[in-house]
Design an enzyme around this catalytic site. Structure first.
Site, short mmCIF file in Angstrom:
data_model
loop_
_atom_site.label_atom_id
_atom_site.label_comp_id
_atom_site.label_asym_id
_atom_site.label_seq_id
_atom_site.Cartn_x
_atom_site.Cartn_y
_atom_site.Cartn_z
N ASN A 23 50.17 -10.77 -10.64
CA ASN A 23 50.36 -10.50 -10.32
C ASN A 23 50.01 -10.54 -8.74
O ASN A 23 49.28 -9.33 -7.98
CB ASN A 23 51.39 -9.42 -10.42
CG ASN A 23 52.22 -9.02 -10.18
OD1 ASN A 23 53.93 -9.75 -10.76
ND2 ASN A 23 53.12 -8.63 -9.00
N TYR A 71 54.20 -4.29 -1.76
CA TYR A 71 54.34 -3.01 -1.37
C TYR A 71 53.95 -1.73 -0.59
O TYR A 71 52.59 -1.99 -0.20
CB TYR A 71 53.86 -2.30 -3.26
CG TYR A 71 53.63 -3.48 -4.45
CD1 TYR A 71 55.17 -3.27 -4.67
CD2 TYR A 71 53.12 -3.96 -5.26
CE1 TYR A 71 55.27 -3.85 -6.02
CE2 TYR A 71 53.27 -4.25 -6.41
CZ TYR A 71 53.93 -4.83 -7.12
OH TYR A 71 54.56 -5.24 -8.21
N ARG A 72 54.49 -0.76 0.20
CA ARG A 72 54.40 -0.25 1.25
C ARG A 72 52.59 0.49 1.00
O ARG A 72 52.88 1.05 -0.18
CB ARG A 72 55.18 0.31 1.63
CG ARG A 72 55.75 1.17 0.87
CD ARG A 72 56.44 2.21 2.00
NE ARG A 72 56.88 3.67 1.21
CZ ARG A 72 58.11 3.70 1.17
NH1 ARG A 72 59.23 3.06 1.22
NH2 ARG A 72 58.47 4.70 0.02
N TRP A 95 54.08 1.11 -5.47
CA TRP A 95 54.78 0.46 -6.31
C TRP A 95 55.50 1.23 -6.97
O TRP A 95 55.87 1.69 -7.75
CB TRP A 95 53.89 -0.53 -6.65
CG TRP A 95 52.59 0.41 -7.86
CD1 TRP A 95 52.77 1.55 -8.51
CD2 TRP A 95 51.54 0.02 -8.28
NE1 TRP A 95 51.71 1.37 -9.23
CE2 TRP A 95 50.90 0.56 -8.72
CE3 TRP A 95 51.13 -1.42 -7.75
CZ2 TRP A 95 49.42 1.06 -8.85
CZ3 TRP A 95 50.02 -1.64 -7.71
CH2 TRP A 95 49.50 -0.62 -8.68
N GLU A 147 53.35 -15.65 -8.79
CA GLU A 147 53.50 -15.60 -7.96
C GLU A 147 52.67 -16.72 -7.16
O GLU A 147 53.45 -17.15 -6.57
CB GLU A 147 53.47 -14.37 -6.47
CG GLU A 147 54.45 -13.67 -7.17
CD GLU A 147 54.76 -12.31 -8.11
OE1 GLU A 147 53.71 -12.42 -8.76
OE2 GLU A 147 55.55 -11.99 -8.45
N ASP A 161 63.34 3.21 5.34
CA ASP A 161 63.17 2.58 4.05
C ASP A 161 63.97 1.36 5.12
O ASP A 161 65.44 1.72 5.52
CB ASP A 161 63.28 3.40 3.47
CG ASP A 161 62.39 2.45 1.62
OD1 ASP A 161 62.74 1.20 2.11
OD2 ASP A 161 61.75 2.65 1.23
C1 LIG Z 1 58.93 -5.66 3.09
C2 LIG Z 1 59.31 -5.57 2.30
C3 LIG Z 1 58.65 -4.28 1.25
C4 LIG Z 1 59.06 -4.13 -0.12
N1 LIG Z 1 58.27 -2.66 0.00
C5 LIG Z 1 58.20 -2.57 -1.38
C6 LIG Z 1 57.71 -1.68 -1.60
O1 LIG Z 1 56.97 -0.33 -1.03
N2 LIG Z 1 57.61 -0.98 -2.78
C7 LIG Z 1 58.44 -2.14 -3.36
O2 LIG Z 1 58.40 -1.79 -5.14
N3 LIG Z 1 58.98 -3.01 -3.74
C8 LIG Z 1 58.80 -3.54 -2.57
N4 LIG Z 1 59.67 -4.63 -1.64
C9 LIG Z 1 60.04 -5.23 -3.07
C10 LIG Z 1 58.55 -6.42 -4.21
O3 LIG Z 1 57.91 -6.16 -2.97
C11 LIG Z 1 59.40 -7.24 -4.37
O4 LIG Z 1 60.63 -6.75 -5.80
C12 LIG Z 1 58.80 -8.16 -5.53
O5 LIG Z 1 59.01 -8.62 -6.81
C13 LIG Z 1 57.48 -7.27 -5.91
O6 LIG Z 1 56.76 -7.91 -7.63
P1 LIG Z 1 56.42 -7.93 -8.82
O7 LIG Z 1 58.38 -8.60 -8.86
O8 LIG Z 1 55.55 -8.14 -8.94
O9 LIG Z 1 56.29 -6.54 -8.69
C14 LIG Z 1 59.15 -4.83 -0.61
C15 LIG Z 1 60.23 -6.06 -0.21
C16 LIG Z 1 59.51 -6.47 1.30
C17 LIG Z 1 60.61 -7.86 1.38
MN LIG Z 2 55.68 -9.68 -10.34
#
Ligand SMILES: Cc1cc2nc3c(=O)[nH]c(=O)nc-3n(C[C@H](O)[C@H](O)[C@H](O)COP(=O)(O)O)c2cc1C
Ligand SMILES: [Mn+2]
Length: 502
Positions: free
Chosen positions: A170, A174-175, A188, A231, A280
């Site tokens: 995956n 996630y910040r 996450w 991804e 945020d």
């Molecule tokens: C700039 C940016 C920052 C993000 N920060 C977070 C974060 O801190 N935590 C989080 O859970 N998702 C964050 N997201 C959203 C996730 O990246 C997004 O939901 C992504 O689909 C997560 O991957 P996953 O579906 O494989 O979990 C962020 C998205 C962007 C564009």
């Molecule tokens: Mn995913």
């Protein structure tokens, strides 16, 4: 035009296109960069490469995605709308009719078959390898974005994990709040795949973080794919070339070979700390909350590695265009399950989870409600707090037009749906976190079967008269076409531009 293969090619492309400015003045990643970027983003300005961030030898790249043009450029397309066709083309693949059709079909299948990542022996991301005590996150120009943030946050990472049960990889964005030289938090959220991988371990989970990727691979980490779909396959499909991976140095994971920087390490199942607050993308500070700690065992880099960053905050910010790319890319998948959907729009000001506007080919009484509930059941769209449904002829991207139909077609007692369901992790409005109210607004035209009086016709000029006036326009001696004149100013101009473009 092939999309850029890595961050350096991307920077060269941006520079050739007049889309990047190098800043040689020393600038502080502590707040100062944010204020510069905020002004630049809101003015539709260029990507910024800070060559001398205070306290670091590594340049900081930001606002690489800050306009529709740059986002499209990163994907190697003219407009983000072109992505809809690219995806629809393979998702809606039909049995071929003739020989030419068969060949085209094979081409399309090849574009999917060749999209998985490829292992290679070595990569520039490991030109420099720091392990153990040599690891120091303080080497990077990590931004503290907003005054209320307690520490610097890594904001544009691709976080790599594997599901311990299935081995499926995956990527998620996630910040990561920096805690010390070798530790960060991992934010996450509750609905995310990386978190699910972590919850499935009973000890520690290996984690790698790639920083400084080609634009498509970086984007892919933010794409809301179903958990079992990788991804990197999506990235390979849009890149037209597989993402190359090398073995990490200290953990059992593979990492993008062409990344600028890679952080390797692990997260324990039950080691939590209090992360945040963080300014945020909702436009508010998210309050402190327990999140796991990420221990960095190795930091590998290219020589002269470039550090990528992004600022989120009150919209519009740079992430608006990552969101818009997702909106376009996922439209064909949404239509696969809900084919009556013509188009949808997630307004940037709605920070993506607050509002969805959707247009439908309405075919039966109650159809708008069916679509609302479908959206509330669909992937990450299920977190949408409000859904507005309009008829197929309404342009969902034209908020004034949508507002017109919400005002004109809605009887609030009859056409509002109130329900409850899961909400975005960051939504501060509901009384409880994660769950709360949802509103659906049916702004379609209603019929007698939906309990209305006879629905009136909309006021429009006949085609004959329009054609006549087009033909005779010069005769009238009115200097410019009124639409062109009006297009010069403000909101009315914007609306007209949209109408003219259609
Ligand atoms: C700039 C940016 C920052 C993000 N920060 C977070 C974060 O801190 N935590 C989080 O859970 N998702 C964050 N997201 C959203 C996730 O990246 C997004 O939901 C992504 O689909 C997560 O991957 P996953 O579906 O494989 O979990 C962020 C998205 C962007 C564009
Ligand atoms: Mn995913």
């Amino acid at each position: 035009m092939a999309p850029p293969a890595d961050l350096r090619e991307w920077i060269r492309l941006l520079e050739r296109e007049g889309e990047l400015v190098r800043i040689t003045a020393e600038v502080d990643p502590d707040l100062e960069v944010t204020e510069i970027v905020d002004r630049t983003v809101k003015a539709g300005g260029p990507a910024l490469l800070f060559e001398n961030p205070k306290g670091s030898r590594h340049p900081l790249l930001i606002n690489q995605f800050g306009t529709e043009r740059r986002m499209a450029l990163g994907f190697g397309v003219e407009r983000l709308d072109d992505l809809v066709e690219r995806v629809a083309d393979v998702l809606e693949l039909q049995p071929p009719a003739g020989i030419m059709d068969k060949l085209r079909g094979l081409q399309k299948l090849k574009s999917i078959a060749g999209s998985g990542p490829r292992s290679v022996r070595s990569g520039p991301c490991q030109e420099v390898v720091l392990t153990g005590d040599d690891v120091d996150l303080g080497l990077l120009p990590v931004q503290r974005c907003w005054p209320g943030d307690p520490a610097p946050f890594i904001t544009l990472p691709a976080v790599i994990t594997r599901d311990p049960r299935t081995g499926i990889r995956n990527l998620g964005m996630y910040r990561m709040q920096v805690v010390d030289r070798r530790t960060t938090f991992m934010h996450w959220q509750i609905h995310k795949d990386g978190r699910a991988d972590w919850l499935a371990t009973d000890g520690r989970i290996p984690v790698a973080v790639a920083l400084g990727l080609d634009p498509i691979t970086a984007y892919s980490a933010s794409a809301p794919l179903p958990k079992h779909i990788g991804e990197l396959m999506l990235a390979g499909f849009f890149r037209g070339a597989p993402v190359e991976l090398v073995k990490a140095k200290t953990v059992d994971l593979e990492v993008p070979a062409h990344a600028e920087i890679v952080l390797e390490g692990y997260i324990e199942k039950d080691e939590l700390g209090i992360e945040g607050p963080f300014g945020d993308h909702t436009g508010f500070y998210t309050p402190p909350e327990p999140f796991p700690l990420f221990h960095v065992t190795a930091m590998t880099m290219r020589r002269d590695a470039i550090y990528p960053s992004i600022v989120v905050g009150k919209p519009p910010q740079e992430d608006a265009w990552l969101g818009k790319a997702t909106e376009r890319i996922f439209l064909p998948a949404v239509r696969m399950t809900v084919p009556e959907i013509v188009d949808y729009d997630l307004p940037v000001a709605g920070t993506f989870h607050n509002c969805v506007i959707v247009s439908i080919k309405k075919a039966f009484p109650g159809h708008a409600r069916k679509v609302m509930h479908a959206i509330w059941g669909l992937g990450m769209l299920s977190l949408s707090k409000s859904v507005v449904v309009v008829d197929e002829h309404v342009n969902v991207h034209d908020y004034e037009e949508v507002f017109f139909y919400v005002g004109a077609n809605v009887d609030p007692v009859r056409d509002i749906v109130l329900t409850e369901g899961p909400l975005d992790h960051l939504d501060h409005a509901p009384t409880r976190q994660f769950i709360g109210g949802k509103i659906g607004i049916d702004a379609t035209a209603k019929g007698p079967l939906e309990g209305t009086r006879e629905w009136p016709d909309e006021v429009v000029m006949s085609d004959e008269v329009k054609a006549l006036v087009d033909r005779r326009w010069a005769e009238y001696g009115i200097p410019a076409h009124p639409a062109e004149a009006l297009m010069q100013n403000g909101a009315a101009g914007k609306r007209l531009r949209q109408l003219v473009r259609r």
